[in-house]
Design an enzyme around this catalytic site. Sequence first.
Site, PDB file in Angstrom:
ATOM      1  N   MET A  99      -1.513   1.916   9.765  1.00  0.00           N
ATOM      2  CA  MET A  99      -1.662   3.134  10.562  1.00  0.00           C
ATOM      3  C   MET A  99      -0.464   3.375  11.482  1.00  0.00           C
ATOM      4  SD  MET A  99      -4.394   4.078   9.223  1.00  0.00           S
ATOM      5  CE  MET A  99      -4.778   5.532  10.208  1.00  0.00           C
ATOM      6  N   ASN A 116       2.599   3.537  -1.088  1.00  0.00           N
ATOM      7  CA  ASN A 116       1.481   3.884  -0.205  1.00  0.00           C
ATOM      8  C   ASN A 116       0.336   4.421  -1.039  1.00  0.00           C
ATOM      9  OD1 ASN A 116       0.175   4.375   2.368  1.00  0.00           O
ATOM     10  ND2 ASN A 116       0.521   6.543   2.004  1.00  0.00           N
ATOM     11  N   HIS A 118      -3.021   7.035  -0.679  1.00  0.00           N
ATOM     12  CA  HIS A 118      -3.550   8.108   0.170  1.00  0.00           C
ATOM     13  C   HIS A 118      -4.858   8.613  -0.425  1.00  0.00           C
ATOM     14  CE1 HIS A 118      -3.480  11.411   3.012  1.00  0.00           C
ATOM     15  NE2 HIS A 118      -3.701  12.259   2.013  1.00  0.00           N
ATOM     16  N   GLU A 152       9.086  12.032   4.802  1.00  0.00           N
ATOM     17  CA  GLU A 152       8.007  12.956   5.117  1.00  0.00           C
ATOM     18  C   GLU A 152       6.665  12.280   4.884  1.00  0.00           C
ATOM     19  OE1 GLU A 152       6.047  17.100   3.402  1.00  0.00           O
ATOM     20  OE2 GLU A 152       8.059  16.512   2.788  1.00  0.00           O
ATOM     21  N   ASP A 154       3.112  11.252   3.716  1.00  0.00           N
ATOM     22  CA  ASP A 154       2.308  11.473   2.514  1.00  0.00           C
ATOM     23  C   ASP A 154       3.054  12.284   1.473  1.00  0.00           C
ATOM     24  OD1 ASP A 154       0.204  10.047   3.657  1.00  0.00           O
ATOM     25  OD2 ASP A 154      -0.650  11.830   4.580  1.00  0.00           O
TER      26      ASP A 154
END
Length: 224
Positions: A99, A116, A118, A152, A154
Amino acid sequence: MTSGANTGRRKRTAILVSGRGSNMTALLDAAVDPAYPAEIALVVANVAEAPALEKARAAGIEALAVSHRGQGGRQGFEERLDAELRARDIELVCLAGFMRILTPWFVERWHDRLLNIHPALLPAFKGLDTHARALAEGCRLHGATVHYVRAEMDAGPIIAQGAVAVMDGDTPQTLGARVLAVEHAIYPKALALVASDAVEIEGMRVRLKTGDGPAPAALIVPVT
């Protein structure tokens, strides 16, 4: 573009977490198989009390806390984090409920080696509260995405996605539970593709390399 052929050596991989680490657990479970192309060598949390640290230690993985406080700001924190990763010859980094928004400096240091997950079908619903927003927009499909990290938030080339059908009686909680199961399915698949050098990046598109790589179905999980 990614380069290099898979030599059979497992890529040394670190997982960055902030909380309980459910996606971390899915990656650890996959990596138990000696044929899995990534070796989970390190787990790092920015919160010393993160339950994921004890889970990792119980699995025999080195786990340490690097607090984002008291490091001289974001740059100081990321420099310490980067140093810990490089000291252990880490090759790939997976964000799993981490986070913190990483700076362009760190993202560039780990360009095309930083993944990552999402909880939405990117590029839709970047940011937080994805399940509630999908319901509010009347989506009939929702899901999760594994992608390469860019500066940027996500954003970045998509490696794998998995979808679930949105049911009429869904709440953010029920929808989120089904999406979480998809996350646990696609993250190990996506890491395996990257660690085995089975994919290449062309602009914003991730393609399977020709030859003996996995079938195209490896890039998407069917609707459930």
